[in-house]
Write a protein that holds these residues in place. Structure first.
Motif, mmCIF file in Angstrom:
data_model
loop_
_atom_site.group_PDB
_atom_site.id
_atom_site.type_symbol
_atom_site.label_atom_id
_atom_site.label_comp_id
_atom_site.label_asym_id
_atom_site.label_seq_id
_atom_site.Cartn_x
_atom_site.Cartn_y
_atom_site.Cartn_z
ATOM 1 N N THR A 1 0.801 -1.226 0.000
ATOM 2 C CA THR A 1 0.000 0.000 0.000
ATOM 3 C C THR A 1 0.830 1.271 0.000
ATOM 4 O O THR A 1 0.272 2.370 -0.083
ATOM 5 C CB THR A 1 -0.926 0.014 1.230
ATOM 6 O OG1 THR A 1 -0.135 -0.112 2.412
ATOM 7 C CG2 THR A 1 -1.909 -1.154 1.163
ATOM 8 N N GLY A 2 2.139 1.127 0.089
ATOM 9 C CA GLY A 2 2.991 2.300 0.070
ATOM 10 C C GLY A 2 3.397 2.764 1.455
ATOM 11 O O GLY A 2 2.733 2.467 2.455
ATOM 12 N N ILE A 3 4.500 3.475 1.503
ATOM 13 C CA ILE A 3 5.022 4.021 2.755
ATOM 14 C C ILE A 3 4.369 5.371 3.018
ATOM 15 O O ILE A 3 4.308 6.230 2.122
ATOM 16 C CB ILE A 3 6.547 4.178 2.668
ATOM 17 C CG1 ILE A 3 7.208 2.815 2.482
ATOM 18 C CG2 ILE A 3 7.087 4.867 3.918
ATOM 19 C CD1 ILE A 3 8.694 2.902 2.201
ATOM 20 N N VAL A 4 3.877 5.582 4.239
ATOM 21 C CA VAL A 4 3.250 6.854 4.596
ATOM 22 C C VAL A 4 4.343 7.855 4.945
ATOM 23 O O VAL A 4 5.155 7.629 5.857
ATOM 24 C CB VAL A 4 2.288 6.685 5.781
ATOM 25 C CG1 VAL A 4 1.661 8.035 6.152
ATOM 26 C CG2 VAL A 4 1.206 5.668 5.451
ATOM 27 N N LEU A 5 4.367 8.967 4.199
ATOM 28 C CA LEU A 5 5.369 10.004 4.425
ATOM 29 C C LEU A 5 4.903 10.980 5.501
ATOM 30 O O LEU A 5 3.748 10.942 5.945
ATOM 31 C CB LEU A 5 5.641 10.744 3.113
ATOM 32 C CG LEU A 5 6.087 9.857 1.935
ATOM 33 C CD1 LEU A 5 6.286 10.702 0.688
ATOM 34 C CD2 LEU A 5 7.360 9.098 2.295
#
Length: 475
Positions: A371-375
């Motif tokens: 789901t992607g890395i939360v920045l």
């Protein structure tokens, strides 16, 4: 002789050194024999790895005390090889000159209970005589042999030596290269082994359920010891035999038939795996590399200075992980995939058009697998070139493979692991699920089991995890 008397007579001295037949005398055991030249080497390990009972005031496990290859001479015994390694490593061994090791590095018999002390194996077998009588001249000790001296807490069963059982099954079987089909099971006795094109030999490493019994392999009329390289060709039949009644053992098992496993070899058959020059197929990850490569999941590098290599020691990237899982989930799409025409369809940063991973990233993000890395600003980044940590790998596999409700029911208790509290909140249920399934066991270190959740995951370790997942039916 009943079991109790056997324990008294053989405990501690069973393998290490209580043989009544005296070994060959040296000026000092472990010294280089005068006038002799080495005929090869043996690998010797001295270890104390068993966890102590809770609440006991015993000395803590030492782990591996000494390990290495030592030269082997014609007049050597397993005892002299042990002492030679100990001398090289500066480890004190007491009693070897009398044929009975009572202490190693200050850890003595009975220091951890009335059944504790030093025992050992030759090629993973608890011999029926002392190590002083396990000699080159007897034919048991030879170049390439593995000599292991270990500390027991209960007289042998905790090390795999069981006088009370005559189970002659093989518990596991690893192959140096190739795909064994079906996956090995103690109760299945017929297999096919598919080897890469051009293969002329294979190393088999069977492990017995009860190490009081020997296990060997043969092709035709020639026997090969455990772990030896066996010459084969297409159509060869390897028979793995455990506990032949004519072979020596400490057990009263002459009337118990051997367990036999038949393996038919196919060389260069459909589905065989590529061979990577940077892979040691005899190492802990070798058969896993063959497993995933034969299925086209990890194909190795195809360009640059690493072309043709598997990438042993390289950390897996997020784009590579997505590609591996996509290849398994969408084989038809993968078979016709042309990265030159691939378009990025992800509405977050971190992917691109025309990449080997473009379609995989589209699939992984769309299906909620990655789901992607939360920045920090709240946006997400697929981070295709980012490194994969162990907790990321386990979390992704849990998202992909866990049945509905399994993650919730698994909870988040990781107290079985000494560093379980270091796992990120978002990975805890995934770790709990994986541990419950047996997919994750942790590193078994002297102070407990450790997850090391933040560790970057090497490509070969990913291969091992994936192979385990397939064999367990998780994938």
């Amino acid at each position: 002789m009943n079991l109790k008397r056997k324990l008294v007579a053989l405990l501690l001295s069973a393998v290490v050194a209580c043989g009544l037949v005296p070994g060959i005398a040296f000026a000092a055991i472990g010294d280089i024999p005068s006038g002799e030249t080495p005929i090869g080497q043996v690998h010797v390990s001295i270890s104390d790895t068993l966890a102590r009972p809770a609440g006991a005031s015993y000395p803590a496990p030492r782990g591996t005390i000494a390990e290495g290859d030592v030269d082997l001479y014609p007049s050597d015994s397993a005892m002299s090889a042990i002492v030679r390694l100990a001398n090289e490593k500066g480890v004190a061994v007491v009693g070897a000159d009398k044929g009975y090791i009572t202490s190693v590095a200050g850890l003595g018999e009975f220091d951890c209970g009335k059944k504790s002390g030093w025992m050992g194996t030759i090629d993973d077998w608890f011999a029926n005589t002392g190590f002083s009588s396990v000699t080159v001249s007897s034919g048991v000790l030879e170049p390439g042999s593995e000599v292991d001296l270990m500390y027991t807490l209960d007289g042998g069963p905790d090390l795999g030596s069981d006088w009370g059982s005559n189970d002659k099954t093989v518990a596991s079987l690893s192959v140096g290269a190739g795909i064994l089909s079906p996956s090995f099971c103690a109760d299945v006795h017929s297999y096919t082994l598919t080897l890469p094109e051009g293969s002329t030999s294979v190393a088999l490493t069977p492990t017995t359920t009860n190490k009081n019994f020997q296990v060997k392999a043969r092709v035709g009329g020639t026997w090969y010891k455990r772990g030896a390289e066996i010459p084969v060709s297409d159509g060869s039949v390897i028979e793995v035999v455990c506990g032949d009644p004519s072979w020596p053992t400490m057990n009263d098992a002459a009337n118990v038939p051997a367990q036999r496993y038949e393996i038919t070899v196919q060389v260069g058959s459909s589905g065989s795996a590529p061979v990577f020059s940077d892979v040691d197929y005899s190492d802990w990850y070798g058969d896993a590399v063959t497993f995933v490569a034969a299925r086209g999941l990890i194909t190795g590098y195809t360009d640059g200075d690493k072309a043709g290599l598997f990438g042993v020691g390289d950390t897996l990237t997020r784009g590579q992980l997505a590609t591996i899982l996509w290849r398994n989930a969408c084989p038809d799409e993968y078979a016709s995939y042309d990265p030159k025409t691939a378009k990025n369809e992800i509405d977050i940063a971190g992917s691109a058009d025309g990449m080997y991973y473009t379609a995989a990233a589209n699939w992984a993000f769309t299906n909620g697998v990655i789901t992607g890395i939360v920045l920090e600003d709240g946006t997400r980044d697929f981070a295709a070139e980012g490194k994969v940590s162990f907790e990321q790998l386990v979390t992704v596999l849990a998202r992909l493979c866990a049945a509905p409700g399994e993650l919730e029911s698994a909870g988040s208790d990781l107290s079985a692991f000494a560093d379980g509290d270091l796992a990120s909140d978002w990975s805890r249920s995934a770790f709990a699920w994986a541990a419950k399934k047996g997919l994750v066991e942790g590193y078994d270190w002297p102070t407990g089991k450790y997850l090391v959740p933040g560790e970057d995951v090497a490509r070969e370790r990913v291969a091992v995890v994936l192979k385990r997942a397939f064999e367990m039916g998780i994938m």
